[in-house]
Design an enzyme around this catalytic site. Sequence first.
Site, PDB file in Angstrom:
ATOM      1  CE  LYS A  10     -16.772 -25.660  50.084  1.00  0.00           C
ATOM      2  NZ  LYS A  10     -16.111 -26.845  50.641  1.00  0.00           N
ATOM      3  CB  THR A  56     -32.406 -12.490  47.475  1.00  0.00           C
ATOM      4  OG1 THR A  56     -31.193 -12.217  48.192  1.00  0.00           O
ATOM      5  CG2 THR A  56     -33.368 -13.273  48.363  1.00  0.00           C
ATOM      6  CG  HIS A 115     -48.709 -11.434  44.066  1.00  0.00           C
ATOM      7  ND1 HIS A 115     -49.758 -11.505  43.199  1.00  0.00           N
ATOM      8  CD2 HIS A 115     -48.562 -12.671  44.578  1.00  0.00           C
ATOM      9  CE1 HIS A 115     -50.233 -12.733  43.185  1.00  0.00           C
ATOM     10  NE2 HIS A 115     -49.517 -13.471  44.018  1.00  0.00           N
ATOM     11  NE  ARG A 150     -25.742 -11.942  53.388  1.00  0.00           N
ATOM     12  CZ  ARG A 150     -26.655 -11.209  52.772  1.00  0.00           C
ATOM     13  NH1 ARG A 150     -26.795 -11.283  51.468  1.00  0.00           N
ATOM     14  NH2 ARG A 150     -27.423 -10.397  53.459  1.00  0.00           N
TER      15      ARG A 150
END
Length: 177
Positions: free
Chosen positions: A171, A153, A101, A168
């Site tokens: 490995k 993200t 949105h 994140r």
Amino acid sequence: MIQKGIHASAVVESYGQLSLPETTIIEPLAVVYIGSRGRLNLGEMNTIYPGATIRIDQGWMETGREVSFGSGCHIYEPRAGLIIGDHCMIGGGVMICGVNHGYAALDVPMRHQPAEASPIVIGDDVWIGMGAIILPGVTLGKGAIIAAGAVVTADVAPGAVVSGVPARLAKHRDKKS
């Protein structure tokens, strides 16, 4: 008439463009909805497990060969496009959302602001673990693994294993650690 491979309790409703090869399997209670401005092209041997949903009111999605969508997986509004490569496994409860949105104008309710869409690209041989969330604008490189519950993200490099919120690097598949 129900196509072979589509369970009687599955819902497949298309007002736009829909391509389902005969090798497609859509299991009980799965839902595929394509609006008049939507397009879905599934590759050969795709499986949509029970309770999974694909909703494309507008926008498009294309998959390669042997893609599976786990139980309770939700593909929601890939307005700028969603490409999924060959041999991908999308775990149960995964959410892939191609739209946000708008929220820039403080004097206009967010519900009434223009949506912001960005394309999503999932390379070949990607495994997305249960409950992961893939947000608009990301590319998941070939052979990447997204851990269960991760929120992606940003782009993920080929062969990378990511986890966490936000996701994140944990490995690389080609390195022992």
